[in-house]
Design an enzyme around this catalytic site. Structure first.
Site, PDB file in Angstrom:
ATOM      1  N   CYS A   4     -15.408  -7.426   2.149  1.00 32.82           N
ATOM      2  CA  CYS A   4     -14.296  -6.591   1.682  1.00 32.82           C
ATOM      3  C   CYS A   4     -13.193  -7.505   1.134  1.00 32.82           C
ATOM      4  O   CYS A   4     -12.683  -8.386   1.843  1.00 32.82           O
ATOM      5  CB  CYS A   4     -13.767  -5.731   2.832  1.00 32.82           C
ATOM      6  SG  CYS A   4     -12.225  -4.903   2.450  1.00 32.82           S
ATOM      7  N   CYS A   7      -9.956  -7.430   3.155  1.00 34.51           N
ATOM      8  CA  CYS A   7     -10.087  -8.171   4.422  1.00 34.51           C
ATOM      9  C   CYS A   7      -9.982  -9.669   4.153  1.00 34.51           C
ATOM     10  O   CYS A   7      -9.402 -10.412   4.947  1.00 34.51           O
ATOM     11  CB  CYS A   7     -11.405  -7.841   5.116  1.00 34.51           C
ATOM     12  SG  CYS A   7     -11.390  -6.247   5.985  1.00 34.51           S
ATOM     13  N   ASP A  30       0.022  -5.856  -6.646  1.00 36.34           N
ATOM     14  CA  ASP A  30      -1.250  -5.534  -7.285  1.00 36.34           C
ATOM     15  C   ASP A  30      -1.511  -6.558  -8.395  1.00 36.34           C
ATOM     16  O   ASP A  30      -0.621  -6.893  -9.177  1.00 36.34           O
ATOM     17  CB  ASP A  30      -1.219  -4.113  -7.854  1.00 36.34           C
ATOM     18  CG  ASP A  30      -2.612  -3.597  -8.193  1.00 36.34           C
ATOM     19  OD1 ASP A  30      -3.076  -2.665  -7.521  1.00 36.34           O
ATOM     20  OD2 ASP A  30      -3.235  -4.138  -9.136  1.00 36.34           O
ATOM     21  N   HIS A  46      -9.739  -3.133   9.093  1.00 37.16           N
ATOM     22  CA  HIS A  46     -10.540  -2.498   8.045  1.00 37.16           C
ATOM     23  C   HIS A  46     -10.763  -1.029   8.351  1.00 37.16           C
ATOM     24  O   HIS A  46     -11.428  -0.665   9.309  1.00 37.16           O
ATOM     25  CB  HIS A  46     -11.889  -3.198   7.892  1.00 37.16           C
ATOM     26  CG  HIS A  46     -12.707  -2.620   6.764  1.00 37.16           C
ATOM     27  ND1 HIS A  46     -12.558  -3.018   5.452  1.00 37.16           N
ATOM     28  CD2 HIS A  46     -13.643  -1.630   6.747  1.00 37.16           C
ATOM     29  CE1 HIS A  46     -13.376  -2.317   4.681  1.00 37.16           C
ATOM     30  NE2 HIS A  46     -14.046  -1.468   5.448  1.00 37.16           N
ATOM     31  N   HIS A  98     -11.078  -0.276   1.192  1.00 32.80           N
ATOM     32  CA  HIS A  98     -10.226  -0.636   2.335  1.00 32.80           C
ATOM     33  C   HIS A  98      -8.937   0.138   2.105  1.00 32.80           C
ATOM     34  O   HIS A  98      -8.282  -0.062   1.070  1.00 32.80           O
ATOM     35  CB  HIS A  98     -10.006  -2.159   2.350  1.00 32.80           C
ATOM     36  CG  HIS A  98      -9.151  -2.678   3.486  1.00 32.80           C
ATOM     37  ND1 HIS A  98      -9.546  -3.719   4.313  1.00 32.80           N
ATOM     38  CD2 HIS A  98      -7.908  -2.317   3.919  1.00 32.80           C
ATOM     39  CE1 HIS A  98      -8.587  -3.979   5.196  1.00 32.80           C
ATOM     40  NE2 HIS A  98      -7.567  -3.137   4.979  1.00 32.80           N
ATOM     41  N   HIS A 100      -5.635   1.729   1.287  1.00 28.78           N
ATOM     42  CA  HIS A 100      -4.430   1.119   0.725  1.00 28.78           C
ATOM     43  C   HIS A 100      -3.586   2.188   0.050  1.00 28.78           C
ATOM     44  O   HIS A 100      -4.105   3.179  -0.459  1.00 28.78           O
ATOM     45  CB  HIS A 100      -4.779   0.007  -0.273  1.00 28.78           C
ATOM     46  CG  HIS A 100      -5.690   0.429  -1.387  1.00 28.78           C
ATOM     47  ND1 HIS A 100      -7.049   0.531  -1.223  1.00 28.78           N
ATOM     48  CD2 HIS A 100      -5.445   0.787  -2.666  1.00 28.78           C
ATOM     49  CE1 HIS A 100      -7.596   0.921  -2.366  1.00 28.78           C
ATOM     50  NE2 HIS A 100      -6.639   1.099  -3.260  1.00 28.78           N
ATOM     51  N   HIS A 102      -0.645   2.619  -2.881  1.00 28.05           N
ATOM     52  CA  HIS A 102       0.044   2.009  -4.013  1.00 28.05           C
ATOM     53  C   HIS A 102       1.499   2.458  -3.991  1.00 28.05           C
ATOM     54  O   HIS A 102       1.775   3.657  -3.873  1.00 28.05           O
ATOM     55  CB  HIS A 102      -0.544   2.500  -5.348  1.00 28.05           C
ATOM     56  CG  HIS A 102      -1.992   2.182  -5.574  1.00 28.05           C
ATOM     57  ND1 HIS A 102      -2.410   1.222  -6.461  1.00 28.05           N
ATOM     58  CD2 HIS A 102      -3.124   2.706  -5.039  1.00 28.05           C
ATOM     59  CE1 HIS A 102      -3.734   1.178  -6.478  1.00 28.05           C
ATOM     60  NE2 HIS A 102      -4.199   2.069  -5.630  1.00 28.05           N
TER      61      HIS A 102
HETATM   62  P1  AMP Z   1      -7.943   1.674  -6.050  1.00 32.55           P
HETATM   63  O1  AMP Z   1      -8.427   2.051  -7.417  1.00 32.55           O
HETATM   64  O2  AMP Z   1      -6.985   2.657  -5.456  1.00 32.55           O
HETATM   65  O3  AMP Z   1      -9.078   1.295  -5.113  1.00 32.55           O
HETATM   66  O4  AMP Z   1      -7.050   0.400  -6.284  1.00 32.55           O
HETATM   67  C1  AMP Z   1      -7.472  -0.905  -6.094  1.00 32.55           C
HETATM   68  C2  AMP Z   1      -6.359  -1.778  -6.612  1.00 32.55           C
HETATM   69  O5  AMP Z   1      -6.552  -3.088  -6.108  1.00 32.55           O
HETATM   70  C3  AMP Z   1      -6.298  -1.885  -8.133  1.00 32.55           C
HETATM   71  O6  AMP Z   1      -5.017  -1.436  -8.584  1.00 32.55           O
HETATM   72  C4  AMP Z   1      -6.513  -3.375  -8.387  1.00 32.55           C
HETATM   73  O7  AMP Z   1      -5.735  -3.862  -9.461  1.00 32.55           O
HETATM   74  C5  AMP Z   1      -6.097  -3.992  -7.070  1.00 32.55           C
HETATM   75  N1  AMP Z   1      -6.711  -5.267  -6.758  1.00 32.55           N
HETATM   76  C6  AMP Z   1      -8.016  -5.606  -6.798  1.00 32.55           C
HETATM   77  N2  AMP Z   1      -8.203  -6.872  -6.421  1.00 32.55           N
HETATM   78  C7  AMP Z   1      -6.978  -7.373  -6.107  1.00 32.55           C
HETATM   79  C8  AMP Z   1      -6.495  -8.634  -5.654  1.00 32.55           C
HETATM   80  N3  AMP Z   1      -7.312  -9.670  -5.425  1.00 32.55           N
HETATM   81  N4  AMP Z   1      -5.173  -8.784  -5.447  1.00 32.55           N
HETATM   82  C9  AMP Z   1      -4.330  -7.761  -5.685  1.00 32.55           C
HETATM   83  N5  AMP Z   1      -4.721  -6.534  -6.094  1.00 32.55           N
HETATM   84  C10 AMP Z   1      -6.021  -6.345  -6.318  1.00 32.55           C
HETATM   85 ZN    ZN Z   2     -11.469  -4.473   4.545  1.00 28.82          ZN
END
Ligand code: AMP
Ligand code: ZN
Length: 114
Positions: A4, A7, A30, A46, A98, A100, A102
């Protein structure tokens, strides 16, 4: 969870631009921001999605929202307003499995969510 990406960020195996951290929660910028302020707030533990929260997570979720409020204030977007988004599952457009939230702000957002 081993493969993940969030994680791995929690463990420091992948770098992130952290804006807040405590024993339960991490918030970071992000990597692909869609608004001037775009921060992700995650539980360190997680949890795959909102579909997987349990009654034992009640306090953690409350703490996440208090953290969101605090971050919005620190980022200077509290007064003008912002949007908190959770994408859940396939139809919800969830890419990272995982939990989250925004935080989107720093500009006037459209009135339609979809
Ligand atoms: P979701 O579509 O709600 O699953 O959003 C996942 C978000 O994670 C997206 O806005 C990506 O730009 C962001 N994301 C993916 N990898 C990373 C990373 N390594 N660091 C920061 N944000 C990330
Ligand atoms: Zn995770």
């Amino acid at each position: 969870m081993e493969d993940c990406i969030f994680c791995k960020i929690v463990k420091g195996e992948i770098p992130s631009s952290k804006v807040y951290e405590d024993e339960d929660i991490l918030a970071f910028k992000d990597i692909n921001p869609i608004t001037p302020v775009h921060i992700l707030v995650i539980p360190k533990k997680h949890i795959e999605s909102l579909n997987n929260i349990e009654p034992e997570d009640e306090k953690l979720l409350g703490k996440i929202f208090l953290t969101i409020k605090q971050i919005a204030k620190e980022q200077g977007i509290a007064e003008k307003g912002y949007r908190v988004v959770n994408n859940c599952g396939e139809d919800g457009g969830q890419e990272v499995k995982h939990l989250h939230f925004h935080i989107l702000g720093g500009k006037k957002l459209g009135t339609k969510i979809v």
